[in-house]
Design an enzyme around this catalytic site. Structure first.
Site, mmCIF file in Angstrom:
data_model
loop_
_atom_site.group_PDB
_atom_site.id
_atom_site.type_symbol
_atom_site.label_atom_id
_atom_site.label_comp_id
_atom_site.label_asym_id
_atom_site.label_seq_id
_atom_site.Cartn_x
_atom_site.Cartn_y
_atom_site.Cartn_z
ATOM 1 N N LYS A 112 3.479 41.042 34.949
ATOM 2 C CA LYS A 112 2.155 41.268 34.376
ATOM 3 C C LYS A 112 1.974 42.743 34.031
ATOM 4 O O LYS A 112 1.543 43.094 32.935
ATOM 5 C CB LYS A 112 1.102 40.842 35.411
ATOM 6 N N LYS B 44 1.545 43.973 45.928
ATOM 7 C CA LYS B 44 0.396 43.128 46.291
ATOM 8 C C LYS B 44 0.207 43.208 47.795
ATOM 9 O O LYS B 44 1.167 43.494 48.526
ATOM 10 C CB LYS B 44 0.673 41.671 45.886
ATOM 11 N N THR C 93 -11.111 41.596 33.936
ATOM 12 C CA THR C 93 -10.194 40.447 33.983
ATOM 13 C C THR C 93 -10.775 39.277 33.190
ATOM 14 O O THR C 93 -10.085 38.654 32.371
ATOM 15 C CB THR C 93 -9.915 40.035 35.441
ATOM 16 N N GLY D 216 -8.680 45.457 44.088
ATOM 17 C CA GLY D 216 -9.264 44.256 44.692
ATOM 18 C C GLY D 216 -8.553 42.989 44.261
ATOM 19 O O GLY D 216 -7.681 42.998 43.389
ATOM 20 N N ASP D 217 -8.911 41.910 44.893
ATOM 21 C CA ASP D 217 -8.472 40.558 44.508
ATOM 22 C C ASP D 217 -9.455 39.621 45.213
ATOM 23 O O ASP D 217 -10.568 40.046 45.562
ATOM 24 C CB ASP D 217 -7.011 40.314 44.938
ATOM 25 N N SER E 20 -7.394 48.794 35.563
ATOM 26 C CA SER E 20 -7.125 49.603 36.757
ATOM 27 C C SER E 20 -6.240 50.797 36.388
ATOM 28 O O SER E 20 -6.446 51.914 36.872
ATOM 29 C CB SER E 20 -6.396 48.770 37.814
#
Ligand code: NDP
Length: 444
Positions: free
Chosen positions: A114, A126, A209, A165-166, A376
């Site tokens: 990505k 991650k 997003t 973040g997620d 980001s």
């Protein structure tokens, strides 16, 4: 046996208890076969694929914290620094009870491709914890975030690893973690993205997003002779990605008729009221029953069900494996034309194949939700420059990036003889850049 099959077999032996990671690796490796087969000897000799699917570093740590009653609790923290060939590790932190090594590794692997697709200099990483922010007080969330960062700060930095973040990590959590990083290190620097606007955050990061998903979806539809305006769209989730995907879809003239969370879903034939959804989810952090209570056109249902609603475009924006083969069959029977993933790996392997076999336009999350990480990276640029761009500047750059991503993956699919297979196109385009950088940097 082909090199790709050998590497997948090796992964299965080494990671037997990591189903999500194996699922993500299988999808990537299969779609890279065309490229790998053409350079099989060279890649095998340098163990390029084994290096690509093995994280550079895996950090697992204890996160002790005290709840409001004085009880000490312990969670597991993770940071997977997967690949730094094209830039510092970059990727979100997820706080959710389901978090484990398999999930963080699947997300980290996807992040490599990505990030490469965005065209920006960011590697893949991650992290997260099996902590559930739901039902916790602000003070509990703060104590957890401080404990988490007390350990994580040893491994990150603006030129090393820049988390974001997620799921379960929004502005509040990023703020608490940033404060703790600054307190421990004494440094005011762009070590996290998704920060508040008063301390280095970028305008349009919150929207990025969901907006990016729609910019890419719109471009793909346009290139296939379909106008998004006037179409019915089904969206799952009611978090950050889903809310802003809903908003942008409506701004582009489509009607979004669903929303869901992990307990139930809404069908609103008049179109989702975004202001009300934001009030319920962002302000009150409440359940969708509150949305239904305030909107007469909305029907609330317990459990899962958004994929049973007739639509032209489906955008899964909640979580991994939320759209399975049965759901795909319902969508195809109902005439769906396009599916683009806002979440990471929301569509199972079998459902993806079913869409592709039935000529549904399908773009995976690696490409379709790359707007978040791209913005980001724009936040990192602004932090380095010590400047802040306007909303319009960031949004325009985001649009350009998403349109470019679509054309890059479309071109790669055409070049490698699989025109229209946007999953393969995205993997190939992302892979070629990372592979070239890994080759140039030697055996590291
Ligand atoms: P949020 O935590 O803001 O929202 C997640 C949403 O999904 C919530 O509405 C949640 O409901 C719902 N959900 C979670 N599990 C389920 C389930 N099993 N069934 C139905 N609904 C469920 O997360 P984000 O919106 O940030 O992330 C959503 C997805 O997008 C994730 O896959 C994430 O990795 C991906 N993503 C996010 C990016 C970002 O910038 N935020 C960037 C790129 C990808 P509930 O509140 O009940 O748990």
């Amino acid at each position: 046996m082909s090199y790709v099959d050998e590497v997948y077999q090796y992964l299965e032996e080494k990671n037997a208890s990591q189903p999500e990671f194996l699922q993500a690796a299988k999808e990537v490796l299969e779609s890279l076969k065309l490229v790998i087969d053409a350079h099989e000897d060279e890649y095998r000799k340098s163990a390029l694929l084994e290096r690509l699917v093995t994280p550079e570093r895996q950090i697992l740590f204890r996160v002790p914290w005290m709840d409001d009653s004085g009880q000490v609790r312990v969670n597991n923290g993770f940071r997977i620094q997967f690949n730094s060939a094209i830039g510092p590790y970059k990727g979100g932190l997820r706080f959710h009870p389901s978090v484990n090594l398999s999930i963080i590794k699947f997300l980290g692997l996807e992040q490599i491709f990505k990030n490469s697709l965005t065209g920006l200099p960011i590697g893949g990483g991650k992290g997260g914890a099996d902590f559930d922010p739901h039902g916790k007080s602000d003070a509990e969330v703060m104590r957890f975030c401080q404990s988490f960062m007390t350990e994580l700060c040893k491994y990150i930095g603006p030129n090393e690893d820049v988390p974001a973040g997620d799921i379960g990590v929004g502005g509040r959590e990023i703020g608490y973690m940033y404060g703790q990083y600054k307190r421990i290190t004494g440094r005011y620097e762009g070590v996290l993205t998704g920060k508040g606007l008063t301390f280095g955050g970028s305008l349009a990061r919150t929207e990025a997003t969901g907006y990016g998903l729609l910019y890419l979806t719109n471009e793909m539809l346009k290139c296939n002779g379909i106008d998004l305006a006037g179409k019915t769209v089904v969206i799952s989730g009611s978090g950050n990605v889903a809310i802003y995907a809903t908003q942008k879809a409506q701004q582009l003239g489509a009607k979004v008729v669903t929303s869901c969370d992990s307990t139930g879903w809404i069908y609103d034939p008049e179109g989702i009221d975004v202001a009300l959804l934001k009030e319920v989810k962002e302000v009150k952090r409440a359940r969708l029953t509150e949305y239904a209570a305030k909107r007469s056109s909305a029907q609330y249902h317990e459990g899962k069900g958004v994929w049973s609603v007739k639509c032209d475009v489906a955008l899964p924006c909640a979580t991994q494996n939320e759209l399975d083969l049965e759901d795909a069959k319902m969508l195809v029977n109902n005439g769906v034309k396009a599916v683009c993933e806002g979440a990471n790996m929301p569509t199972t392997y079998e459902a993806t194949k079913y869409f592709q076999d039935n000529k549904v336009l399908f773009v995976g999350g690696k490409a379709a939700n790359a707007g978040g990480v791209a913005t980001s990276a724009l936040e990192m640029s602004q932090n380095s420059e010590r400047l802040a761009w306007t909303f319009e500047e960031v949004d325009q750059k985001l649009q350009n990036i998403m349109v470019n991503i679509f054309h890059n993956l479309d071109d790669a699919a055409k070049e490698y003889g699989c025109a229209g297979n946007y999953v393969a196109g995205a993997n190939i385009a992302g892979f070629l850049k990372v592979a070239a950088a890994m080759k140039a940097q030697g055996i590291v």
